[in-house]
Design an enzyme around this catalytic site. Structure first.
Site, PDB file in Angstrom:
ATOM      1  N   TRP A  99       0.849  -1.188   0.000  1.00 33.89           N
ATOM      2  CA  TRP A  99       0.000   0.000   0.000  1.00 33.89           C
ATOM      3  C   TRP A  99       0.884   1.237   0.000  1.00 33.89           C
ATOM      4  CZ3 TRP A  99      -2.068   2.575   4.908  1.00 33.89           C
ATOM      5  CH2 TRP A  99      -3.019   3.556   4.605  1.00 33.89           C
ATOM      6  N   ASP A 113      -0.633  -5.667   9.396  1.00 34.70           N
ATOM      7  CA  ASP A 113      -1.658  -4.683   9.047  1.00 34.70           C
ATOM      8  C   ASP A 113      -2.893  -5.448   8.580  1.00 34.70           C
ATOM      9  OD1 ASP A 113      -3.127  -2.497   8.272  1.00 34.70           O
ATOM     10  OD2 ASP A 113      -1.765  -1.851   6.689  1.00 34.70           O
ATOM     11  N   LYS A 140     -13.486  -0.334   6.432  1.00 31.35           N
ATOM     12  CA  LYS A 140     -14.100  -1.178   5.408  1.00 31.35           C
ATOM     13  C   LYS A 140     -15.087  -2.162   6.008  1.00 31.35           C
ATOM     14  CE  LYS A 140     -10.492   0.421   2.969  1.00 31.35           C
ATOM     15  NZ  LYS A 140      -9.490   1.363   3.512  1.00 31.35           N
TER      16      LYS A 140
END
Length: 400
Positions: free
Chosen positions: A132, A213, A248
């Site tokens: 990311w 993560d 999310k």
């Protein structure tokens, strides 16, 4: 001369900038496959029924708005621990886990980096190639040296696991290893349980510091299955960190709800870590916000609401899988040359499409289909109304 004269102009964030371009595009056929946001069949961010059920009662809680503790809502941190590690986790029962509420997953990573800067300032943070985009900024601006380990192999259309193990095996003792717990962003390729075993073994042998993560727990297989790597590290006895986000998984993007958990060797160490972590929070934002924390903690503490939330979350997961299948079958039915099985072998919201920069730019300029130049596409942006258009667009750019 101004104090700001020597500051260079930083290019805009590629993901957020892509959304700006999408919003400005007047073409009704446009499709946004760039932003990392779950969109429903109607192309909009949905409001979960479990969230709506809690929100209708929040105004009745009272008008006062006191500070939360620096570590956040105790109800939320308890819920974070049980969701991330499992209610029966030995690490939790032994008091080895210190958890704090953070400003979503980004804040969790930054608070984790802030504490590691106190203990491991000279360490290199090794992250997957690719990863990311914001990972490098977060850890780089926290003062760490950055490195990478091999992850995606474009020829294999999969993980270069031998290269990954070799790079971790050559890492200096004390190096921080940033790992995606599930739904790897941007590639969509995840480690298998057996591969996690090997990663844990090498991290223990090399005395590395794992930092996992996890922004998409439940979007791949299931809540517990997606935390398999975390459970394996917890059982190893190796100290490590976990950042998690509810943006999310609860659709609470604007409320910025997340957590950082430090897994230590014993309860005494956990207490000392918590004291230092709270000082990191104090120096950045002092206290986290209340509203989103109340929503998440209430849902996770109420069996009926938690069951409803899991049902909705798995509905999101299954809709993404259906869109992956539709994209693959559409390209195969159109006779587009190539093997598209990788689309359905990937997990989570993202797909590394294999398209090059020129092809991705053509998708945007000619077909109003927005994805990143890296070839990353967000499968959650597909729906039954735009899938045929996207299939046709991808077919056109592949076939030239």
């Amino acid at each position: 001369m101004s104090v700001f004269t020597r500051l260079p102009l930083v290019p805009g964030d590629p993901i957020l900038g892509m959304t700006d371009k999408f919003n400005a595009d007047p073409d009704p056929r446009k499709a946004n496959l760039g932003v990392g946001v779950y969109l429903g069949e109607d192309g909009k961010v949905p409001l979960m029924a479990a969230v709506a059920a809690v929100e209708k009662d929040i105004p009745a809680l009272g008008a006062a708005h006191p500070y939360l503790p620096m570590s956040g809502s105790p109800d939320l941190t308890k819920a974070i621990q049980e969701l991330v590690f499992g209610a029966n986790s030995e690490a939790l029962q032994a008091g080895r886990v210190a958890s704090l509420q953070t400003l979503a997953g980004t804040g969790a990573l930054r608070i984790g980096a802030g504490l590691l800067a106190l203990t491991s300032a000279d360490a290199t943070v090794m992250m997957s190639d690719p990863t990311w985009e914001n990972h490098e900024s977060i850890f780089g601006r926290a003062g760490f040296k950055l490195g990478h380990y091999r992850y995606y192999n474009p020829e294999l259309r999969g993980i270069d696991f031998a290269g990954l193990l070799e790079d971790l095996g050559n890492a200096a003792s004390g190096s921080i290893v940033l790992l995606h717990a599930c739904c790897h962003n941007p590639t969509g390729y995840d480690l298998t349980p057996a591969q996690w075993d090997e990663v844990v073994t090498i991290c223990v042998a090399r005395e590395l510091v794992p930092f996992l993560d996890m922004a998409y727990q439940g979007f791949s297989v299931g809540i517990r299955e997606d935390a398999a790597g975390i459970e394996k590290f917890a059982n190893s006895g190796l100290p490590f960190l976990v950042a998690n986000s509810f943006s999310k998984t609860f659709g609470l993007y604007g409320e910025r709800v997340g957590g950082i958990s430090y897994v230590t060797t014993d309860a005494d160490e956990a207490e000392r870590v918590m004291s230092q972590a709270k000082m990191v929070v104090r120096s950045i934002y002092s206290n986290p916000p209340t509203y989103g924390a109340k929503i998440v903690s209430t849902i996770l503490a109420t069996p009926e609401l938690k069951a409803l939330w899991e049902q909705e979350l798995y509905g999101y997961r299954d809709r993404i899988k259906a869109m992956r299948s539709a994209l693959r079958s559409g390209l195969e039915a159109a006779g587009v040359p190539g093997d598209f099985s990788y689309i359905t072998s990937q997990a989570g919201m993202f797909s590394y499409s294999g398209l090059d920069v020129e092809q991705m730019q053509r998708l945007r300029s000619q077909f109003h289909v927005y994805g990143l130049d890296s070839g990353r596409m967000c499968m959650a942006g597909l729906n039954t109304r735009n899938i045929d258009w996207v299939v046709g667009a991808i077919a056109s750019v592949i076939e030239g």
